[in-house]
Motif scaffolding. Structure first.
Motif, mmCIF file in Angstrom:
data_model
loop_
_atom_site.group_PDB
_atom_site.id
_atom_site.type_symbol
_atom_site.label_atom_id
_atom_site.label_comp_id
_atom_site.label_asym_id
_atom_site.label_seq_id
_atom_site.Cartn_x
_atom_site.Cartn_y
_atom_site.Cartn_z
ATOM 1 N N ASN A 30 0.833 -1.207 0.000
ATOM 2 C CA ASN A 30 0.000 0.000 0.000
ATOM 3 C C ASN A 30 0.865 1.253 0.000
ATOM 4 O O ASN A 30 0.573 2.228 -0.701
ATOM 5 C CB ASN A 30 -0.927 0.006 1.218
ATOM 6 C CG ASN A 30 -2.028 -1.028 1.113
ATOM 7 O OD1 ASN A 30 -2.369 -1.473 0.015
ATOM 8 N ND2 ASN A 30 -2.586 -1.433 2.240
ATOM 9 N N HIS A 31 1.929 1.228 0.789
ATOM 10 C CA HIS A 31 2.825 2.385 0.856
ATOM 11 C C HIS A 31 3.540 2.605 -0.474
ATOM 12 O O HIS A 31 3.725 3.751 -0.911
ATOM 13 C CB HIS A 31 3.843 2.179 1.973
ATOM 14 C CG HIS A 31 4.793 3.319 2.149
ATOM 15 N ND1 HIS A 31 4.457 4.473 2.827
ATOM 16 C CD2 HIS A 31 6.079 3.498 1.717
ATOM 17 C CE1 HIS A 31 5.481 5.307 2.810
ATOM 18 N NE2 HIS A 31 6.474 4.741 2.149
ATOM 19 N N LEU A 32 3.937 1.509 -1.121
ATOM 20 C CA LEU A 32 4.670 1.597 -2.384
ATOM 21 C C LEU A 32 3.750 1.763 -3.590
ATOM 22 O O LEU A 32 4.219 2.018 -4.701
ATOM 23 C CB LEU A 32 5.521 0.333 -2.575
ATOM 24 C CG LEU A 32 6.687 0.155 -1.601
ATOM 25 C CD1 LEU A 32 7.192 -1.285 -1.634
ATOM 26 C CD2 LEU A 32 7.811 1.124 -1.942
ATOM 27 N N ASP A 33 2.439 1.592 -3.358
ATOM 28 C CA ASP A 33 1.434 1.697 -4.419
ATOM 29 C C ASP A 33 1.650 0.642 -5.507
ATOM 30 O O ASP A 33 1.607 0.925 -6.708
ATOM 31 C CB ASP A 33 1.442 3.103 -5.029
ATOM 32 C CG ASP A 33 0.169 3.392 -5.832
ATOM 33 O OD1 ASP A 33 -0.859 2.746 -5.546
ATOM 34 O OD2 ASP A 33 0.210 4.240 -6.745
ATOM 35 N N ILE A 34 1.915 -0.591 -5.074
ATOM 36 C CA ILE A 34 1.987 -1.726 -5.987
ATOM 37 C C ILE A 34 1.165 -2.857 -5.379
ATOM 38 O O ILE A 34 0.753 -2.785 -4.219
ATOM 39 C CB ILE A 34 3.440 -2.197 -6.233
ATOM 40 C CG1 ILE A 34 4.083 -2.665 -4.915
ATOM 41 C CG2 ILE A 34 4.266 -1.106 -6.891
ATOM 42 C CD1 ILE A 34 5.463 -3.267 -5.101
ATOM 43 N N SER A 35 0.924 -3.900 -6.138
ATOM 44 C CA SER A 35 0.129 -5.013 -5.618
ATOM 45 C C SER A 35 0.986 -5.891 -4.710
ATOM 46 O O SER A 35 2.208 -5.978 -4.870
ATOM 47 C CB SER A 35 -0.431 -5.851 -6.767
ATOM 48 O OG SER A 35 0.607 -6.566 -7.412
ATOM 49 N N SER A 36 0.326 -6.564 -3.770
ATOM 50 C CA SER A 36 1.038 -7.457 -2.852
ATOM 51 C C SER A 36 1.692 -8.611 -3.596
ATOM 52 O O SER A 36 2.778 -9.068 -3.224
ATOM 53 C CB SER A 36 0.073 -8.005 -1.795
ATOM 54 O OG SER A 36 -0.420 -6.982 -0.974
ATOM 55 N N SER A 37 1.033 -9.087 -4.660
ATOM 56 C CA SER A 37 1.582 -10.225 -5.408
ATOM 57 C C SER A 37 2.876 -9.838 -6.122
ATOM 58 O O SER A 37 3.842 -10.610 -6.141
ATOM 59 C CB SER A 37 0.555 -10.740 -6.414
ATOM 60 O OG SER A 37 0.174 -9.719 -7.322
ATOM 61 N N VAL A 38 2.903 -8.634 -6.703
ATOM 62 C CA VAL A 38 4.128 -8.162 -7.363
ATOM 63 C C VAL A 38 5.248 -8.009 -6.342
ATOM 64 O O VAL A 38 6.394 -8.424 -6.571
ATOM 65 C CB VAL A 38 3.877 -6.818 -8.082
ATOM 66 C CG1 VAL A 38 5.200 -6.192 -8.534
ATOM 67 C CG2 VAL A 38 2.957 -7.021 -9.273
ATOM 68 N N LEU A 39 4.912 -7.425 -5.203
ATOM 69 C CA LEU A 39 5.912 -7.226 -4.151
ATOM 70 C C LEU A 39 6.451 -8.564 -3.656
ATOM 71 O O LEU A 39 7.663 -8.735 -3.481
ATOM 72 C CB LEU A 39 5.287 -6.441 -2.996
ATOM 73 C CG LEU A 39 6.196 -6.103 -1.814
ATOM 74 C CD1 LEU A 39 7.397 -5.293 -2.266
ATOM 75 C CD2 LEU A 39 5.413 -5.348 -0.746
ATOM 76 N N SER A 40 5.558 -9.521 -3.450
ATOM 77 C CA SER A 40 5.968 -10.842 -2.966
ATOM 78 C C SER A 40 6.905 -11.525 -3.957
ATOM 79 O O SER A 40 7.910 -12.131 -3.563
ATOM 80 C CB SER A 40 4.732 -11.704 -2.717
ATOM 81 O OG SER A 40 5.104 -12.980 -2.248
ATOM 82 N N ARG A 41 6.586 -11.418 -5.257
ATOM 83 C CA ARG A 41 7.447 -12.043 -6.279
ATOM 84 C C ARG A 41 8.833 -11.405 -6.299
ATOM 85 O O ARG A 41 9.845 -12.098 -6.448
ATOM 86 C CB ARG A 41 6.794 -11.923 -7.659
ATOM 87 C CG ARG A 41 5.640 -12.881 -7.887
ATOM 88 C CD ARG A 41 5.331 -13.028 -9.368
ATOM 89 N NE ARG A 41 4.956 -11.752 -9.971
ATOM 90 C CZ ARG A 41 3.704 -11.285 -10.020
ATOM 91 N NH1 ARG A 41 2.717 -11.988 -9.473
ATOM 92 N NH2 ARG A 41 3.441 -10.140 -10.605
ATOM 93 N N GLN A 42 8.884 -10.087 -6.152
ATOM 94 C CA GLN A 42 10.174 -9.394 -6.162
ATOM 95 C C GLN A 42 11.044 -9.820 -4.976
ATOM 96 O O GLN A 42 12.247 -10.040 -5.123
ATOM 97 C CB GLN A 42 9.952 -7.881 -6.134
ATOM 98 C CG GLN A 42 9.423 -7.294 -7.427
ATOM 99 C CD GLN A 42 10.475 -7.266 -8.523
ATOM 100 O OE1 GLN A 42 11.671 -7.278 -8.265
ATOM 101 N NE2 GLN A 42 10.013 -7.239 -9.773
#
Length: 308
Positions: free
Chosen positions: A29-41
Motif C-alpha cells: 500500500n505504501h509503495l502503491d503496488i500489488s502485494s503479489s508483485v511485491l511478494s514475487r520481487q
C-alpha cells in the motif's frame, strides 16, 4: 555473473519497506503496488541471494538472521544513493523525511519547524508523526521514523543522539490538594508520597523518576499508569491524582482547566530531563535530514531556555 549483478535497486527498496512495515500488505500500500508483485520481487531477491530473508506467517513477516544483516546494508546503500543524488542534482535539497514529535513539543514548535523546512527545502517532503517518546524511539530503531525528538532515550546504543536541551521536572497537582510545597518547591521524597499518575515502563521520564527515588530510599505512591500526557493532565485537573512532568505539559489543557493545576519544582534532588534529536546509528543521514537537524537545533535555542 556475480550475485550482486542480479539484484535490482528496487528490490532493495521493496525489501526494506517490507521489513520495516512487517507486512507485505502495508508495504505494498505504501509503495502503491500489488502485494503479489511485491511478494514475487522479494522471493526473487531471496533466490538471487541464496538465503531466506523473511519468515512469513499469518500475522505478517519477521526477519531471519540473514534478513537483519541484509536490512542493515540495504538502509546504508539507499541512504548513500540519496546523498549521491542530492550532491549532483543542484542546490535544492529533496527527498522524504519522517520526524517524530512528543505531544508537548509538537504543540510548541512543530509549526515553526514545518514552515522553516518548506521554506529552505521546497522540493523535500516532511512527514510529521506525533507519538510518545517510547514509540518514536522504537520507530527510529526499526527504520519506520527517520529522526525524532526524544526525552531520555532508553536504547542509546542504537541511536545517534545529539543533546538539545534540559528541562526541570515539576510536581503537577490539583490546585485543591495540600501537597506541602514551599516557595522553593517540593522535595522528591514528599512528592513520592502523593497519589501519582505516571507513564508505564519503559518511558524515560518514569525511569528517571524512580531511579532518583531509589537513591533517596523512596518509591512512588503509584495509583495509575497512563502513557498519554494529555490524559494525565486532564486527570490531574479533575482531581484524580498528581503527576511529575515538564511544566510545558499544562499547555495541552484548555485555558479554563489550567487554573485547576498547581506546579512546584522538585528539589533534593532536582529532576532534570534531557532532550535529544536522534537518528538510527545503522544508517547515514541524508543532506536533507542533516539540514532538518540543524533547523531543529536552531529553533530549540529560540523557543526554549537551555539549562532551565
Amino acid at each position: 555473473m556475480r550475485k550482486s549483478d542480479q539484484i535490482e535497486l528496487k528490490q532493495l527498496r521493496y525489501f526494506t519497506h517490507v521489513a520495516e512495515f512487517g507486512s507485505f500488505t502495508r508495504a505494498a500500500n505504501h509503495l502503491d503496488i500489488s502485494s503479489s508483485v511485491l511478494s514475487r520481487q522479494i522471493r526473487q531477491l531471496e533466490v538471487d541471494l541464496g538465503k531466506n530473508l523473511l519468515i512469513r506467517d499469518g500475522r505478517g513477516v519477521t526477519l531471519t538472521e540473514s534478513g537483519y544483516l541484509f536490512l542493515e546494508h540495504c538502509r546504508k546503500i539507499l541512504t548513500q544513493l540519496e546523498k549521491a543524488v542530492e550532491s549532483v542534482s543542484g542546490a535544492e535539497l529533496a527527498g522524504n523525511v519522517s520526524l517524530g514529535f512528543p505531544p508537548t513539543l509538537a504543540r510548541y514548535f512543530s509549526v515553526p519547524i514545518i514552515r522553516t523546512f518548506h521554506e529552505l527545502m521546497p522540493k523535500a517532503k516532511l512527514r510529521v508523526i506525533e507519538e510518545s517518546t517510547v514509540s518514536i524511539e522504537e520507530g527510529i530503531i526499526t527504520g519506520i521514523i527517520d529522526m525524532g525528538l526524544i526525552y531520555n532515550p532508553v536504547h542509546m546504543q542504537d541511536l545517534d543522539a545529539v543533546f538539545l536541551l534540559k528541562e526541570s521536572l515539576y510536581l503537577i497537582a490539583p490546585c485543591t490538594m495540600e501537597v506541602g510545597a514551599t516557595s522553593q518547591g517540593i522535595s522528591l521524597a514528599k512528592a513520592a508520597t502523593l497519589p501519582l499518575i505516571l507513564p508505564a515502563y519503559p518511558n524515560g521520564h518514569r525511569r528517571l523518576i524512580e531511579t532518583e527515588m531509589i537513591k533517596i530510599a523512596s518509591k512512588p505512591n503509584l495509583i495509575l499508569e497512563v502513557n498519554s500526557v494529555r490524559t494525565t493532565f486532564e486527570l490531574v485537573a479533575k482531581e484524580m491524582g498528581c503527576t511529575i512532568f515538564s511544566s510545558k505539559g499544562i499547555d495541552l489543557l484548555p485555558k479554563e482547566e489550567q487554573k485547576n493545576i498547581q506546579m512546584h519544582r522538585i528539589h533534593t534532588p532536582s529532576l532534570i530531563t534531557n532532550l535529544y534529536i536522534a537518528t538510527s546509528n545503522k544508517r547515514v543521514m541524508t543532506n536533507t535530514e542533516e539540514t532538518l537537524s540543524k533547523i531543529i537545533a536552531s529553533l530549540c535555542l529560540e523557543y526554549f531556555a537551555v539549562g532551565e
